[in-house]
Write an enzyme that holds these catalytic residues in place. Structure first.
Site, PDB file in Angstrom:
ATOM      1  N   ASN A  10      52.075  33.669  70.375  1.00  0.00           N
ATOM      2  CA  ASN A  10      50.827  33.777  71.124  1.00  0.00           C
ATOM      3  C   ASN A  10      50.611  32.452  71.860  1.00  0.00           C
ATOM      4  O   ASN A  10      50.273  31.453  71.246  1.00  0.00           O
ATOM      5  CB  ASN A  10      49.673  34.056  70.144  1.00  0.00           C
ATOM      6  N   TRP A  11      50.842  32.494  73.159  1.00  0.00           N
ATOM      7  CA  TRP A  11      50.747  31.243  73.938  1.00  0.00           C
ATOM      8  C   TRP A  11      49.304  30.804  74.170  1.00  0.00           C
ATOM      9  O   TRP A  11      49.065  29.696  74.635  1.00  0.00           O
ATOM     10  CB  TRP A  11      51.431  31.423  75.308  1.00  0.00           C
ATOM     11  N   LYS A  12      48.361  31.676  73.917  1.00  0.00           N
ATOM     12  CA  LYS A  12      46.946  31.394  74.191  1.00  0.00           C
ATOM     13  C   LYS A  12      46.798  30.987  75.674  1.00  0.00           C
ATOM     14  O   LYS A  12      47.576  31.465  76.505  1.00  0.00           O
ATOM     15  CB  LYS A  12      46.408  30.342  73.214  1.00  0.00           C
ATOM     16  N   HIS A 102      41.901  38.834  68.206  1.00  0.00           N
ATOM     17  CA  HIS A 102      42.245  37.494  67.733  1.00  0.00           C
ATOM     18  C   HIS A 102      40.954  36.760  67.366  1.00  0.00           C
ATOM     19  O   HIS A 102      39.910  36.968  68.004  1.00  0.00           O
ATOM     20  CB  HIS A 102      43.006  36.740  68.833  1.00  0.00           C
ATOM     21  N   GLU A 104      39.920  33.963  68.009  1.00  0.00           N
ATOM     22  CA  GLU A 104      39.293  33.238  69.129  1.00  0.00           C
ATOM     23  C   GLU A 104      38.505  34.198  70.027  1.00  0.00           C
ATOM     24  O   GLU A 104      37.494  33.815  70.621  1.00  0.00           O
ATOM     25  CB  GLU A 104      40.370  32.462  69.904  1.00  0.00           C
ATOM     26  N   GLU A 174      45.446  36.231  59.958  1.00  0.00           N
ATOM     27  CA  GLU A 174      45.354  34.843  60.407  1.00  0.00           C
ATOM     28  C   GLU A 174      44.075  34.217  59.857  1.00  0.00           C
ATOM     29  O   GLU A 174      43.000  34.368  60.464  1.00  0.00           O
ATOM     30  CB  GLU A 174      45.298  34.780  61.940  1.00  0.00           C
ATOM     31  N   GLY A 180      45.720  26.377  64.158  1.00  0.00           N
ATOM     32  CA  GLY A 180      45.696  25.163  64.978  1.00  0.00           C
ATOM     33  C   GLY A 180      45.254  23.918  64.228  1.00  0.00           C
ATOM     34  O   GLY A 180      44.989  22.886  64.833  1.00  0.00           O
ATOM     35  N   SER A 220      49.292  27.959  61.809  1.00  0.00           N
ATOM     36  CA  SER A 220      50.113  26.753  61.620  1.00  0.00           C
ATOM     37  C   SER A 220      51.525  27.055  61.116  1.00  0.00           C
ATOM     38  O   SER A 220      52.090  26.277  60.345  1.00  0.00           O
ATOM     39  CB  SER A 220      49.399  25.762  60.697  1.00  0.00           C
ATOM     40  N   GLY A 241      51.207  30.300  67.126  1.00  0.00           N
ATOM     41  CA  GLY A 241      50.499  29.725  68.264  1.00  0.00           C
ATOM     42  C   GLY A 241      51.260  28.527  68.810  1.00  0.00           C
ATOM     43  O   GLY A 241      52.271  28.665  69.500  1.00  0.00           O
ATOM     44  N   GLY A 242      50.801  27.325  68.476  1.00  0.00           N
ATOM     45  CA  GLY A 242      51.338  26.088  69.031  1.00  0.00           C
ATOM     46  C   GLY A 242      52.859  25.991  69.004  1.00  0.00           C
ATOM     47  O   GLY A 242      53.481  25.573  69.992  1.00  0.00           O
TER      48      GLY A 242
HETATM   49  O1  LIG Z   1      46.238  31.764  66.263  1.00  0.00           O
HETATM   50  C1  LIG Z   1      47.425  31.674  66.025  1.00  0.00           C
HETATM   51  C2  LIG Z   1      48.366  32.656  66.582  1.00  0.00           C
HETATM   52  O2  LIG Z   1      47.683  33.751  67.098  1.00  0.00           O
HETATM   53  C3  LIG Z   1      47.979  30.575  65.205  1.00  0.00           C
HETATM   54  O3  LIG Z   1      47.952  29.418  65.961  1.00  0.00           O
HETATM   55  P1  LIG Z   1      48.728  28.112  65.433  1.00  0.00           P
HETATM   56  O4  LIG Z   1      50.120  28.574  65.080  1.00  0.00           O
HETATM   57  O5  LIG Z   1      48.681  27.161  66.576  1.00  0.00           O
HETATM   58  O6  LIG Z   1      47.991  27.655  64.210  1.00  0.00           O
END
Ligand SMILES: O=C(CO)COP(=O)(O)O
Length: 258
Positions: A10-12, A102, A104, A174, A180, A220, A241-242
């Protein structure tokens, strides 16, 4: 029944279409160098909407086995919904997955379980696999209520969805406190909730359905912690994510099994 592990990045809100082109190509080369077997672990990227056409072009041109999808979709089919993107628009771009609900989106856009349920139905109707995101915040974790909280989200998201569709969808657990933050849930934490989600699906539907649904962990995930999380019996992959923004690192995650 065997569930193919799924590693979804997930590149956000990161990377424009030019950067997307580079990352997808580099990811494909890196996985090729590693002799990655896509039949053994499926690899998917979820870029911003504005990158999807570019990702489609590179995946099609080079016949890459990397799947792609979106980070959200509209609960409406078409019409006067400024800024929204419909399931059929994503389908037309060859998207095979879409993240829904998600944390967010739930936090910054007030997405409710009802909306998540409506969006999940739209994705299914369009033939796009939903990755339904659930998970508790820190206060709920501290109170020890993570299982009941997350299961209520699962039940809300799946309301009036048929067993055959639930068998084919993906649920991503999640925990918000692990997103993050660098604070990864322990494998036992991930298994506790992922196992409870599978039991809930068995209760709402049947065991066969529960055994088919893929359940991911997210929060993470990195190349140095993914293997121990994947060793848990109800964890079928990761929503990353990251660490999915770096081709080498995401490729290593996809190759967690060596
Ligand atoms: O929200 C996430 C994937 O959707 C997780 O993000 P991180 O891997 O950056 O913690």
């Amino acid at each position: 029944m065997a569930r193919t592990p799924l590693m979804a990045g997930n590149w956000k809100m990161n990377l424009d279409h030019l950067e997307a082109n580079q990352l997808v190509q580099k990811l494909a080369w890196t996985l090729k160098d590693m002799k990655h077997d896509y039949g053994q672990v499926e690899v998917v990227v979820l870029p911003p909407f504005t990158d999807l056409r570019t990702v489609q072009t590179v995946v099609d041109a080079d016949k890459l086995e990397i799947g792609y999808g979106a980070q959200d979709l509209s609960a409406q089919d078409s019409g006067a919904y400024t800024g929204e993107i419909s399931a059929s628009m994503l389908k037309a771009l060859g998207a095979t997955y879409v993240a829904i609900g998600h944390s967010e989106r739930r936090e910054y856009h007030n997405e409710s379980d009802e909306l998540v349920n409506a969006k999940t139905k739209k994705a299914i109707a369009a033939g796009i696999t939903p990755i339904v995101c659930v998970g508790e915040g820190l206060d709920i974790r501290k109170a020890g209520d993570q299982v009941s909280y997350t299961l209520a989200q699962v039940e809300g998201a799946l309301k009036d969805i048929a067993a055959e569709n639930v068998a084919n969808l993906v649920i991503a657990y999640e925990p918000v406190w692990a997103i993050g933050t660098g604070e990864v849930a322990t494998p036992a934490d991930a298994q506790e909730v992922c196992g409870a989600i599978r039991e809930k699906i068995a209760e709402l539907y049947d065991q066969e359905t529960a055994d088919s649904t893929r359940i991911l962990y997210g929060g993470s995930v990195k190349s140095d912690n993914v293997a121990e999380i994947m060793a848990e019996k109800d964890v079928d992959g990761a929503l990353v994510g990251g660490a999915s923004l770096k081709a080498d690192e995401f490729a290593k995650i996809a190759r967690y099994n060596g």
